[in-house]
Design a protein around this motif. Structure first.
Motif, PDB file in Angstrom:
ATOM      1  N   GLY A  49       0.781  -1.232   0.000  1.00 40.97           N
ATOM      2  CA  GLY A  49       0.000   0.000   0.000  1.00 40.97           C
ATOM      3  C   GLY A  49       0.811   1.279   0.000  1.00 40.97           C
ATOM      4  N   VAL A  50       2.129   1.174   0.129  1.00 41.63           N
ATOM      5  CA  VAL A  50       2.978   2.369   0.139  1.00 41.63           C
ATOM      6  C   VAL A  50       4.157   2.154  -0.804  1.00 41.63           C
ATOM      7  CG1 VAL A  50       2.376   3.033   2.495  1.00 41.63           C
ATOM      8  CG2 VAL A  50       4.304   1.500   2.118  1.00 41.63           C
ATOM      9  N   ASP A  51       4.741   3.255  -1.236  1.00 42.01           N
ATOM     10  CA  ASP A  51       5.927   3.169  -2.082  1.00 42.01           C
ATOM     11  C   ASP A  51       7.107   2.648  -1.274  1.00 42.01           C
ATOM     12  OD1 ASP A  51       4.567   4.148  -4.281  1.00 42.01           O
ATOM     13  OD2 ASP A  51       5.057   6.242  -3.813  1.00 42.01           O
ATOM     14  N   GLY A  52       7.995   1.926  -1.938  1.00 43.00           N
ATOM     15  CA  GLY A  52       9.190   1.419  -1.290  1.00 43.00           C
ATOM     16  C   GLY A  52      10.443   2.050  -1.859  1.00 43.00           C
ATOM     17  N   LEU A  53      11.546   1.872  -1.138  1.00 43.45           N
ATOM     18  CA  LEU A  53      12.826   2.434  -1.580  1.00 43.45           C
ATOM     19  C   LEU A  53      13.966   1.756  -0.845  1.00 43.45           C
ATOM     20  CD1 LEU A  53      13.092   4.206   1.152  1.00 43.45           C
ATOM     21  CD2 LEU A  53      12.121   6.046  -0.181  1.00 43.45           C
ATOM     22  N   LEU A  54      15.180   2.057  -1.263  1.00 39.40           N
ATOM     23  CA  LEU A  54      16.372   1.579  -0.578  1.00 39.40           C
ATOM     24  C   LEU A  54      16.430   2.229   0.800  1.00 39.40           C
ATOM     25  CD1 LEU A  54      19.222   0.313  -0.337  1.00 39.40           C
ATOM     26  CD2 LEU A  54      20.090   2.269  -1.626  1.00 39.40           C
ATOM     27  N   SER A  55      16.564   1.427   1.848  1.00 45.69           N
ATOM     28  CA  SER A  55      16.623   1.960   3.209  1.00 45.69           C
ATOM     29  C   SER A  55      17.716   3.022   3.319  1.00 45.69           C
ATOM     30  CB  SER A  55      16.906   0.833   4.201  1.00 45.69           C
ATOM     31  OG  SER A  55      17.083   1.338   5.502  1.00 45.69           O
ATOM     32  N   GLU A  56      17.347   4.162   3.872  1.00 47.50           N
ATOM     33  CA  GLU A  56      18.300   5.266   3.992  1.00 47.50           C
ATOM     34  C   GLU A  56      19.536   4.850   4.782  1.00 47.50           C
ATOM     35  OE1 GLU A  56      18.546   9.844   5.792  1.00 47.50           O
ATOM     36  OE2 GLU A  56      16.699   8.676   5.950  1.00 47.50           O
ATOM     37  N   LEU A  79      23.572  -6.897  -2.300  1.00 48.47           N
ATOM     38  CA  LEU A  79      22.728  -8.068  -2.083  1.00 48.47           C
ATOM     39  C   LEU A  79      21.449  -7.658  -1.370  1.00 48.47           C
ATOM     40  CD1 LEU A  79      22.132 -11.163  -1.730  1.00 48.47           C
ATOM     41  CD2 LEU A  79      23.571 -11.036   0.345  1.00 48.47           C
ATOM     42  N   THR A  80      20.312  -8.094  -1.892  1.00 50.62           N
ATOM     43  CA  THR A  80      19.052  -7.831  -1.211  1.00 50.62           C
ATOM     44  C   THR A  80      18.200  -9.081  -1.211  1.00 50.62           C
ATOM     45  OG1 THR A  80      17.254  -6.218  -0.970  1.00 50.62           O
ATOM     46  CG2 THR A  80      17.616  -7.083  -3.167  1.00 50.62           C
ATOM     47  N   VAL A  81      17.306  -9.171  -0.217  1.00 54.74           N
ATOM     48  CA  VAL A  81      16.334 -10.260  -0.108  1.00 54.74           C
ATOM     49  C   VAL A  81      14.961  -9.623  -0.043  1.00 54.74           C
ATOM     50  CG1 VAL A  81      15.495 -12.173   1.305  1.00 54.74           C
ATOM     51  CG2 VAL A  81      17.964 -11.739   1.122  1.00 54.74           C
ATOM     52  N   GLY A  82      14.070 -10.006  -0.959  1.00 65.94           N
ATOM     53  CA  GLY A  82      12.748  -9.402  -0.940  1.00 65.94           C
ATOM     54  C   GLY A  82      11.947  -9.710  -2.183  1.00 65.94           C
ATOM     55  N   PRO A  83      10.746  -9.129  -2.267  1.00 71.70           N
ATOM     56  CA  PRO A  83       9.873  -9.366  -3.418  1.00 71.70           C
ATOM     57  C   PRO A  83      10.424  -8.711  -4.683  1.00 71.70           C
ATOM     58  CG  PRO A  83       8.958  -7.670  -2.009  1.00 71.70           C
ATOM     59  CD  PRO A  83      10.144  -8.223  -1.282  1.00 71.70           C
ATOM     60  N   ALA A  84       9.657  -8.807  -5.751  1.00 76.54           N
ATOM     61  CA  ALA A  84      10.120  -8.305  -7.052  1.00 76.54           C
ATOM     62  C   ALA A  84      10.515  -6.837  -6.985  1.00 76.54           C
ATOM     63  CB  ALA A  84       9.034  -8.526  -8.103  1.00 76.54           C
ATOM     64  N   ASP A  85       9.743  -6.029  -6.249  1.00 79.37           N
ATOM     65  CA  ASP A  85      10.032  -4.597  -6.171  1.00 79.37           C
ATOM     66  C   ASP A  85      11.358  -4.297  -5.482  1.00 79.37           C
ATOM     67  OD1 ASP A  85       7.703  -4.026  -7.493  1.00 79.37           O
ATOM     68  OD2 ASP A  85       6.552  -3.522  -5.693  1.00 79.37           O
ATOM     69  N   ALA A  86      11.886  -5.267  -4.733  1.00 79.59           N
ATOM     70  CA  ALA A  86      13.157  -5.043  -4.044  1.00 79.59           C
ATOM     71  C   ALA A  86      14.298  -4.822  -5.024  1.00 79.59           C
ATOM     72  CB  ALA A  86      13.474  -6.216  -3.125  1.00 79.59           C
ATOM     73  N   ALA A  87      14.083  -5.163  -6.284  1.00 84.29           N
ATOM     74  CA  ALA A  87      15.098  -4.894  -7.302  1.00 84.29           C
ATOM     75  C   ALA A  87      15.389  -3.397  -7.397  1.00 84.29           C
ATOM     76  CB  ALA A  87      14.635  -5.427  -8.656  1.00 84.29           C
ATOM     77  N   ASP A  88      14.423  -2.557  -6.994  1.00 82.95           N
ATOM     78  CA  ASP A  88      14.645  -1.107  -7.019  1.00 82.95           C
ATOM     79  C   ASP A  88      15.759  -0.702  -6.062  1.00 82.95           C
ATOM     80  OD1 ASP A  88      12.632  -0.877  -8.859  1.00 82.95           O
ATOM     81  OD2 ASP A  88      11.121  -0.157  -7.446  1.00 82.95           O
ATOM     82  N   ALA A  89      15.877  -1.409  -4.925  1.00 78.28           N
ATOM     83  CA  ALA A  89      16.936  -1.102  -3.968  1.00 78.28           C
ATOM     84  C   ALA A  89      18.301  -1.421  -4.565  1.00 78.28           C
ATOM     85  CB  ALA A  89      16.722  -1.874  -2.672  1.00 78.28           C
ATOM     86  N   VAL A  90      18.386  -2.552  -5.253  1.00 79.73           N
ATOM     87  CA  VAL A  90      19.636  -2.913  -5.925  1.00 79.73           C
ATOM     88  C   VAL A  90      19.969  -1.889  -7.000  1.00 79.73           C
ATOM     89  CG1 VAL A  90      20.773  -4.643  -7.363  1.00 79.73           C
ATOM     90  CG2 VAL A  90      19.333  -5.363  -5.453  1.00 79.73           C
ATOM     91  N   ARG A  91      18.960  -1.505  -7.763  1.00 80.17           N
ATOM     92  CA  ARG A  91      19.177  -0.557  -8.861  1.00 80.17           C
ATOM     93  C   ARG A  91      19.708   0.782  -8.322  1.00 80.17           C
ATOM     94  NH1 ARG A  91      14.468  -0.765 -10.581  1.00 80.17           N
ATOM     95  NH2 ARG A  91      14.818  -2.586 -11.887  1.00 80.17           N
ATOM     96  N   LYS A  92      19.166   1.254  -7.211  1.00 81.31           N
ATOM     97  CA  LYS A  92      19.625   2.529  -6.644  1.00 81.31           C
ATOM     98  C   LYS A  92      21.100   2.426  -6.247  1.00 81.31           C
ATOM     99  CE  LYS A  92      19.473   6.584  -4.509  1.00 81.31           C
ATOM    100  NZ  LYS A  92      18.604   6.831  -3.333  1.00 81.31           N
ATOM    101  N   ALA A  93      21.482   1.307  -5.635  1.00 82.97           N
ATOM    102  CA  ALA A  93      22.877   1.138  -5.227  1.00 82.97           C
ATOM    103  C   ALA A  93      23.803   1.055  -6.440  1.00 82.97           C
ATOM    104  CB  ALA A  93      23.014  -0.113  -4.362  1.00 82.97           C
ATOM    105  N   LEU A  94      23.343   0.418  -7.508  1.00 83.81           N
ATOM    106  CA  LEU A  94      24.143   0.364  -8.734  1.00 83.81           C
ATOM    107  C   LEU A  94      24.301   1.751  -9.335  1.00 83.81           C
ATOM    108  CD1 LEU A  94      22.686  -2.853 -10.450  1.00 83.81           C
ATOM    109  CD2 LEU A  94      24.799  -2.635  -9.137  1.00 83.81           C
TER     110      LEU A  94
END
Length: 278
Positions: A49-56, A79-94
């Motif tokens: 129900g809310v937007d997600g992001l890479l933990s600050e 490295l991240t563990v999570g649902p499909a949207d967790a790929a956004d956290a990896v992408r931000k770090a890249l």
């Protein structure tokens, strides 16, 4: 027998061996802290129900890892563990500058607690080539702060925690730990798990060049089967800890206005005393 150089001759220097530091940074995809976060019917955090992001807090770990490799030679894998949207956290770090990413995604992981999460992370890290493992000091959604040491225990490695600054010289890692009353300097060598605080300074923003370069960086997707982890060891039904119930925070009420008619100070003191603030 080695030849003796003639007087006045120049002895060529041996080429210095460049130590390549390979760092794995564990990051988490979390609900936006500025949004209204709620629980679902099974008392887990509503992540849909809310937007997600890479933990600050994990951004600081990525930043410190990048500074370490920029000061010498190295590679950073996120490295991240999570649902499909967790790929956004990896992408931000890249986009920030990391070299590669790994995303562990499996429906059975949903609802896992810190103990199960540490198991999945440790198994994933074991598959990677690394010298150091970096974490943020906690996640902004759970806030437990125990996953770095749990992973270190599973890997059989020392944990050097709450680093305000990290530097690497050869195989020696030095951290500065800033406390309320003192600053400590801690050194360790060999493979380590390091957790980084939010006192390290601002993490960099992805540049346009970094955003474009991130599209070509490799990202692997792994499942529990790829890690050799049994689905019965993870997930909400197998968690060692769980939220039994939750109550929404009550809405804010209007504040009390004190009209100053020459006695504003006294009224303010009376108000604070009534609330037992003084």
């Amino acid at each position: 027998m080695a030849a003796v150089p003639k007087p006045g001759s120049v002895i060529p220097e041996r080429p210095r061996r460049v130590l390549v530091t390979k760092i794995v940074v564990a990051v988490k995809y979390v609900p936006d802290a500025t949004a209204d976060r709620t629980f679902t019917s099974d008392n887990t955090v509503d992540r849909e129900g809310v937007d997600g992001l890479l933990s600050e807090l994990d951004e600081y770990a990525v930043e410190q890892a990048l500074q370490v490799v920029e000061a010498g030679e190295g590679e950073v894998t996120v490295l991240t563990v999570g649902p499909a949207d967790a790929a956004d956290a990896v992408r931000k770090a890249l986009q920030m500058g990391a070299d590669a990413g790994v995303h562990v995604e499996d429906d059975a992981i949903a609802g896992s607690d810190a103990f199960a999460t540490s198991l999945v992370l440790a198994k994933a890290i074991e598959k990677l080539d690394y010298d150091l493992v970096f974490f943020g000091m906690a996640s902004t959604d759970g806030g437990l702060g125990i996953v770095p040491t749990l992973v270190a225990e599973r890997l059989g490695l020392p944990a050097v925690t709450f680093a305000s600054e990290v530097s690497v010289d050869g195989d020696t890692v030095t951290i500065r730990r800033d406390g309320d009353a003192a600053t400590q300097e801690i050194q360790a060598s060999g493979k380590l798990v390091v957790s980084v605080t939010d006192q390290t300074g601002e993490a960099r923003y992805p540049s346009f060049k970094g955003i474009m370069a991130a599209k070509k960086k490799p990202v692997e997707s792994w499942s529990l089967a790829d890690l050799g982890v049994d689905a019965g060891d993870v997930g909400l039904d197998n968690a060692w800890s769980a939220v039994e119930s939750s109550t929404p925070r009550p809405p804010r009420t209007a504040g009390e206005i004190v009209t100053d008619e020459g006695d504003g100070g006294s009224k303010l003191v009376d108000f604070l005393a009534a609330k037992k603030f003084v």
